[in-house]
Design a protein around this motif. Structure first.
Motif, PDB file in Angstrom:
ATOM      1  N   ASN A 140       0.384  -1.465  -0.130  1.00  0.00           N
ATOM      2  CA  ASN A 140      -0.168  -0.037  -0.165  1.00  0.00           C
ATOM      3  C   ASN A 140       1.099   1.114  -0.305  1.00  0.00           C
ATOM      4  OD1 ASN A 140      -1.958   2.446   1.025  1.00  0.00           O
ATOM      5  ND2 ASN A 140      -2.721   0.489   1.970  1.00  0.00           N
ATOM      6  N   TRP A 142       0.027   3.917   0.738  1.00  0.00           N
ATOM      7  CA  TRP A 142       0.219   5.200   2.229  1.00  0.00           C
ATOM      8  C   TRP A 142       0.951   4.718   3.219  1.00  0.00           C
ATOM      9  CZ3 TRP A 142      -2.457   9.487   2.887  1.00  0.00           C
ATOM     10  CH2 TRP A 142      -3.248   9.696   0.745  1.00  0.00           C
ATOM     11  N   ASP A 143       1.284   3.386   3.761  1.00  0.00           N
ATOM     12  CA  ASP A 143       2.189   2.364   4.275  1.00  0.00           C
ATOM     13  C   ASP A 143       2.668   0.579   4.020  1.00  0.00           C
ATOM     14  OD1 ASP A 143       3.724   1.016   6.248  1.00  0.00           O
ATOM     15  OD2 ASP A 143       2.020   1.902   7.658  1.00  0.00           O
ATOM     16  N   ARG A 146       1.801  -1.825   5.303  1.00  0.00           N
ATOM     17  CA  ARG A 146       0.012  -2.599   5.141  1.00  0.00           C
ATOM     18  C   ARG A 146      -0.313  -2.499   3.482  1.00  0.00           C
ATOM     19  NH1 ARG A 146      -2.464  -1.495  10.010  1.00  0.00           N
ATOM     20  NH2 ARG A 146      -1.687  -0.382  11.243  1.00  0.00           N
ATOM     21  N   ALA A 182      -8.988   0.913   1.440  1.00  0.00           N
ATOM     22  CA  ALA A 182      -7.773   1.000   1.818  1.00  0.00           C
ATOM     23  C   ALA A 182      -6.690   1.651   0.817  1.00  0.00           C
ATOM     24  CB  ALA A 182      -7.094  -0.830   1.524  1.00  0.00           C
ATOM     25  N   CYS A 183      -6.428   1.900   0.162  1.00  0.00           N
ATOM     26  CA  CYS A 183      -5.838   2.894  -0.942  1.00  0.00           C
ATOM     27  C   CYS A 183      -6.474   4.894  -0.492  1.00  0.00           C
ATOM     28  CB  CYS A 183      -5.535   1.941  -2.435  1.00  0.00           C
ATOM     29  SG  CYS A 183      -4.634   0.884  -1.815  1.00  0.00           S
ATOM     30  N   PRO A 387      -9.243   0.221   9.102  1.00  0.00           N
ATOM     31  CA  PRO A 387      -8.281   0.681   8.269  1.00  0.00           C
ATOM     32  C   PRO A 387      -7.391  -0.487   7.846  1.00  0.00           C
ATOM     33  CG  PRO A 387      -7.741   2.076   9.884  1.00  0.00           C
ATOM     34  CD  PRO A 387      -9.013   0.629   9.908  1.00  0.00           C
ATOM     35  N   TRP A 429     -10.404   9.389   7.231  1.00  0.00           N
ATOM     36  CA  TRP A 429      -8.408   9.057   7.549  1.00  0.00           C
ATOM     37  C   TRP A 429      -8.621   8.607   8.545  1.00  0.00           C
ATOM     38  CZ3 TRP A 429      -9.333  11.083   2.753  1.00  0.00           C
ATOM     39  CH2 TRP A 429      -9.119  10.586   1.786  1.00  0.00           C
ATOM     40  N   LEU A 434      -4.403   6.581   7.689  1.00  0.00           N
ATOM     41  CA  LEU A 434      -4.569   5.541   6.810  1.00  0.00           C
ATOM     42  C   LEU A 434      -6.122   6.219   6.040  1.00  0.00           C
ATOM     43  CD1 LEU A 434      -3.151   2.181   8.550  1.00  0.00           C
ATOM     44  CD2 LEU A 434      -2.338   3.335   6.517  1.00  0.00           C
TER      45      LEU A 434
END
Length: 470
Positions: A140, A142-143, A146, A182-183, A387, A429, A434
């Motif tokens: 992902n 964002w992280d 994850r 999730a994204c 999340p 968020w 996330l």
């Protein structure tokens, strides 16, 4: 074209630049390919690079259509591109090379999209995470510790990372909405029959549907307009709408009756941040003039889930049986992942009578849920139970797989089996940064009301410029 300029535009915006001659299809392609080279080694979102093929096709004939020149990616499942493997995330299908395009790919080409790669997916699309043995773990933006979700995880990861503004996806139990949520993307699951799977058969008893994950609402609408073409012999189909979906975005939705719930339909409870996000979205909708009331979703969910599990398992068993016949030897446990094999073994025990009774239970659930939409235009609930979860958390222990599965995705499968359109909108968020997606469901074949509401929400709480920095 510089990446910073490229990322400022959605697909419709990029097509507009091409139409005005401000940039060429070739320049857009090279920008997308450069971004892929920069971020894909960290994400493993794109698993088949078709850039050279795309360069040759673009040089040979300038693309035409409403999205002419826009770079695009296909999920490596369900969409056939002639002369390229469609692996379904499995080594079993690594040599599965179709001779002709599927209907949706034909429509994409006619719309002018430039297909330059395929995206990661779990084996046969069976998981809501994208960690296949064959294609490798997808991450992902964002992280990167994850999951981007699944089964369209590669598509969502690629869009969130800025490789493309939109990408092909499909959804049999949440596989558009889960990764979009999730994204931090917009994800519309169309109604059953809205998009043809031709020449392939129906997916999971009609639960599966193809479309896309996008950054903007209008991209989703334009893409759906491009592909909602019934094909001869489709077991389910809806005629294209009288008013194009693209014209619905930006139209006032009117005063909608919106029912909401903070329930996790298939799990004990939502993560508190997801529950709060539902309440916040309900207040936002109320502030926009809609009538918002708390509701309970009716229907025998447990019976539906058990029946859907049998349908999916029987489908997996049929897939492996057909592959064995093609190979001249039975597929064994060594050929596929543990979950796939377990599903196939379960599917072998599903009798014809139990399959028919299962479909009846699924249809009964759909009728029960439809009662809610006699009173309400839209249902609001959390897309996911939490999340994005850490890589490996779902699959680390086979004994805990089922409860963890529905802890993560308690609210999506229901609407595959009712056949209704459902969208996830990135309105919140978490405190850790996330994305949290909010799911809105409408009555059968009523994508129009969702696109109108989504356009209103996009204006009220913009998300386009909130991007993952990777």
């Amino acid at each position: 074209m510089k990446f910073d300029d490229y990322r400022k535009h959605d697909a419709v915006g990029l097509a507009g630049l091409v139409a005005k001659g401000e940039v060429s299809a070739g320049e857009l392609l090279e920008t997308a390919v450069a971004r892929m080279a920069e971020v894909n080694p960290r994400l493993n979102a794109v698993t088949l690079d078709l850039a050279d093929r795309a360069r040759k096709e673009t040089a040979a004939a300038a693309p035409t259509g409403p999205l002419a020149g826009v770079p695009y990616l296909l999920k490596d499942l369900g969409a056939l591109l002639a002369g390229t493997p469609t692996t379904g995330g499995s080594a079993l299908w690594k040599d599965n090379v179709p001779a002709a395009d599927s209907a949706i790919v034909t429509a994409y080409k006619q719309a002018g999209l430039v297909i330059f790669g395929k995206t990661n997916t779990p084996e046969f699309g069976l998981m809501p995470v994208t960690e296949p043995d064959f294609l490798g773990v997808c991450r992902n933006p964002w992280d990167t510790d994850r999951t981007p979700g699944g089964s369209s995880g590669g598509a969502a990861s690629a869009v969130a990372a800025g490789i493309v503004p939109a990408a092909h996806a499909s959804d049999g139990g949440g596989s558009i909405r889960t990764p979009a949520a999730a994204c931090g993307l917009f994800g519309m699951k169309p109604s059953r029959g809205r998009v043809s799977f031709a020449p392939l058969g129906e997916g999971w008893g009609g639960a599966s549907i193809q479309h896309a994950v996008t950054r903007s609402v209008r991209d989703s609408a334009v893409l759906l307009d491009a592909v909602c073409r019934p094909q001869s012999g489709d077991p389910y189909y809806l005629d294209a709408p009288a008013t194009p979906f693209a014209q619905e975005v930006g139209r006032a939705p009117g005063r909608l009756r919106i029912g909401f719930t903070t329930a996790a339909l298939a799990a004990p409870a939502l993560d508190p941040e997801c529950a709060q996000a539902v309440l916040d979205a309900a207040k936002l909708c109320e502030s926009l003039g809609h009538i918002v009331e708390e509701v309970t979703v009716s229907g025998d969910l447990a019976a539906m889930q058990a029946a859907a599990g049998d349908v999916i398992a029987a489908s997996v068993a049929a897939t492996l049986e057909a592959e064995g016949e093609k190979r001249g030897r039975a597929v064994t446990a060594d050929d596929v992942e543990l979950l796939t094999w377990a599903m196939a073994r379960r599917g072998q025990q599903v009798t014809g009578a139990s399959y028919v009774r299962g479909l009846a239970a699924i249809h009964a659930y759909g009728r029960a849920v439809a009662e809610l939409f006699k009173t309400y235009d839209v249902l609001l609930l959390s897309t996911l139970g939490s999340p994005a979860i850490p890589i490996g958390w779902l699959t680390e222990n086979f004994e805990t797989y089922a409860p963890r599965l529905f802890d993560f995705m308690p609210n999506t499968q229901a609407f595959n089996n009712t056949g209704q359109p459902a969208m996830t909108v990135p309105l919140s968020w978490s405190t850790s940064g996330l994305p949290i997606g909010l799911q809105f469901v409408a009555g059968m074949a009523n994508e129009a009301v969702l696109f109108r509401l989504a356009g209103q929400l996009e204006q009220a709480r913009p998300w386009f410029d909130r991007v993952a920095e990777i």
